[in-house]
Write a protein that holds these residues in place. Structure first.
Motif, PDB file in Angstrom:
ATOM      1  N   MET A 178      -8.332   6.064   9.417  1.00 49.14           N
ATOM      2  CA  MET A 178      -6.988   6.196   9.754  1.00 49.14           C
ATOM      3  C   MET A 178      -6.186   6.478   8.508  1.00 49.14           C
ATOM      4  SD  MET A 178      -4.859   3.298  12.022  1.00 49.14           S
ATOM      5  CE  MET A 178      -5.084   1.883  10.931  1.00 49.14           C
ATOM      6  N   PHE A 179      -6.239   5.522   7.618  1.00 52.51           N
ATOM      7  CA  PHE A 179      -5.349   5.792   6.645  1.00 52.51           C
ATOM      8  C   PHE A 179      -5.715   7.094   5.483  1.00 52.51           C
ATOM      9  CE2 PHE A 179      -4.330   1.374   7.135  1.00 52.51           C
ATOM     10  CZ  PHE A 179      -2.870   1.414   6.931  1.00 52.51           C
ATOM     11  N   ALA A 180      -6.940   7.373   5.856  1.00 46.30           N
ATOM     12  CA  ALA A 180      -7.440   8.838   5.114  1.00 46.30           C
ATOM     13  C   ALA A 180      -6.650   9.987   6.062  1.00 46.30           C
ATOM     14  CB  ALA A 180      -8.899   9.251   5.395  1.00 46.30           C
ATOM     15  N   GLY A 181      -6.489   9.944   7.309  1.00 48.40           N
ATOM     16  CA  GLY A 181      -5.513  10.715   7.997  1.00 48.40           C
ATOM     17  C   GLY A 181      -4.220  10.810   7.723  1.00 48.40           C
ATOM     18  N   ILE A 182      -3.662   9.329   7.650  1.00 43.56           N
ATOM     19  CA  ILE A 182      -2.092   9.611   7.076  1.00 43.56           C
ATOM     20  C   ILE A 182      -1.808  10.014   5.645  1.00 43.56           C
ATOM     21  CG2 ILE A 182      -0.425   7.563   6.378  1.00 43.56           C
ATOM     22  CD1 ILE A 182      -1.659   5.825   8.646  1.00 43.56           C
TER      23      ILE A 182
END
Length: 540
Positions: A178-182
């Motif tokens: 999720m934080f990689a996508g952000i």
């Protein structure tokens, strides 16, 4: 992939994995080793009902809820339940940081160094680099998640089950994705890798602070913070898989938007417009100190303001954390009003010690980033224009070192002042004096300077290994933040300079130890210059 936009994605993925294998291995060993090692130790710490009851009382206090999240109360407590309560929020923070690093490293950082331009000159698709970066973080997170689940499976910890083990491991992996996508999305918006990193950490910090506030005030609202989804997994309790699906959905949506946006911007540029600079340079840019301060001013301001807000956010719960009358009314009636106020202040100061550890480690980050510019910008060739003029290595080294020191110390001070200001407002007439909180500032600042000195020594004598200096604040945060809960021995916490500091602000500063650390930090900085002055310049 057959689509020309993704041509040669597989080749780029193999190149990325071959280049980053050591970094991936170190991150994976650190995260999986921490999770499995802690799980193997928890039975010895909390294997009895007495120990379990004692730690549950601690974990339910507002101070610990703000740090680690709330403890689910809908089921019986086990050692595994306590493990999940103590470790989940903390591991989520660690995994988010790992993904921010790799997401920026494989996208905008490669653009800044010209690697992406070289790749784009060959028969590769427009989206191939970003797709390869996405596949790399997918492999890394899946690997970490599977290994973490297997580590928990074989730990033998009381109360674990296969469903909870796999939910823990895959939940951490989904949280990281999720934080990689952000971060991939931030990389399209920001104008540089540095800007993408700052923007990603701002998002992480805002979500973490939102989670902390809702956990203390109204845990039901934590669903809206995104960060709080990792708590809602309720591992070893109801084992709720729905938050994991929400994390994956956010990762897919943000990653898909990033793939769309990457084709709409120029290489090396971000979607945010950059305003035109001055036609003529200011006279304040004539030296290396003012030049670096000008280049870093945005990130410096963000760090200073962010640290004050973080301190104020934690300080705002002092009125609740130090309210013995509410948390234990029977004891409060027995000891009397005066004793209650003294006990409340003691609780707040003990909590402030933990917060000071968080603040000083976080304040070290902007200092080290600025200090490492000496080698990082040298390797990129940025300093060649300065060396071509009458700018000595002495002036360059001490200008950047001095600025890094000032930034780190000011960031730490802002955290302390924010904590005091909000704490005084929440506690009213029972507020703790600023002088007591400043004990934490004077106590931990020398440890911060020693850390800067260790980094300076790496910069001067082992420039290609300077990133190892990050282990000092990282281990300091882990050993002091969770060391008491994991029953770390004294020698383990003393492996970092932050562990040399006594229990300030509850106790007075040990000035002899502070003076020793200050002298050691200065010696290391001077020694680092000795290596820097006599070595060859770095080349990329």
């Amino acid at each position: 992939m057959s689509n020309t936009k993704f041509a040669r994605t597989g080749m780029l993925l193999r190149l990325n994995l071959r280049r980053d294998w050591l970094k991936i291995t170190l991150w994976a060993l650190g995260i999986v080793g921490l999770m499995a090692g802690a799980a193997a130790k928890f039975d010895g710490l909390y294997g009895t009902k007495k120990a379990m009851d004692a730690i549950m009382v601690t974990l339910k206090t507002p101070a610990m809820v703000s740090l680690l999240g709330p403890v689910p109360s809908a089921h019986a407590y086990t050692v595994a339940t306590i493990y999940a309560a103590e470790m989940m929020v903390f591991m989520g923070l660690f995994v988010a940081m790992m993904n921010i690093y790799f997401a920026v490293h494989t996208t905008r950082a490669d653009e800044d160094t010209g690697i992406t331009e070289l790749v784009a000159a060959h028969a590769t698709g427009r989206n191939a680099s970003l797709a390869a970066a996405g596949l790399e973080v997918l492999i890394v997170n899946l690997g970490v998640g599977i290994l973490a689940a297997l580590g928990l499976q074989f730990s033998g910890m009381t109360g674990i089950d296969s469903n909870g083990n796999w939910l823990f491991g895959l939940g951490v992996a989904a949280f990281g994705l999720m934080f990689a996508g952000i971060t991939f999305l931030a990389a399209q918006v920001a104008a540089s890798g540095r800007g993408a990193t700052i923007l990603s950490y701002v998002v992480l910090g805002v979500l973490f602070i939102a989670r902390m506030g809702t956990d203390v005030q109204n845990p039901d609202l934590t669903w809206w913070t995104i960060y709080g989804w990792i708590e809602k997994l309720d591992i070893y309790g109801s084992n709720n898989w729905w938050p994991l699906l929400l994390m994956l959905a956010v990762a897919v949506v943000t990653g898909g938007i990033a793939l769309t946006l990457v084709t709409t911007r120029d290489l090396g540029a971000g979607l945010l417009p950059q305003r035109d600079g001055r036609r003529y340079a200011s006279r304040w840019l004539r030296g290396p100190l003012s030049l670096v301060a000008r280049l870093d001013r945005t990130s410096i301001i963000i760090w200073l303001v962010g640290m004050f807000i973080l301190g104020a956010t934690y300080g705002s719960i002092f009125g609740t954390a130090g309210d013995l009358m509410s948390s234990n009314p029977t004891m409060a009636k027995l000891i009397g009003t005066t004793a209650v106020r003294a006990a409340n202040r003691t609780i707040v100061l003990q909590f402030a010690n933990k917060l000071a550890i968080i603040f000083v480690v976080l304040a070290t980050v902007p200092g080290l980033i600025t200090l490492m510019r000496i080698n990082r910008d040298e390797a990129k060739g940025y300093w060649e224009q300065l060396h071509a003029r009458a700018v000595s290595r002495f002036r360059l080294y001490y200008s950047i070192t001095g600025l890094a020191m000032v930034v780190a110390v000011l960031a730490y001070l802002m955290g302390i002042l924010g904590m005091y200001a909000a704490g005084a407002a929440s506690m009213g007439k029972d507020a703790v004096a600023l002088s007591r909180f400043m004990r934490a500032f004077w106590g931990f600042t020398p440890a911060l300077i020693v850390t800067m000195g260790i980094t300076a020594a790496f910069i001067g004598w082992l420039p290609r290994w300077q990133n190892l200096a990050w282990l000092v604040p990282a281990y300091g945060f882990f050993s002091l933040y969770l060391g008491s809960l994991l029953d770390f021995p004294d020698w383990a916490t003393a492996l970092t300079p932050y562990g040399w500091v006594n229990n300030v602000p509850l106790h007075a500063v040990e000035w002899s130890t502070a003076g020793m650390m200050l002298a050691l930090g200065v010696i290391l900085i001077i020694g680092g210059f000795g290596g820097y002055a006599h070595r060859d310049l770095l080349e990329n």
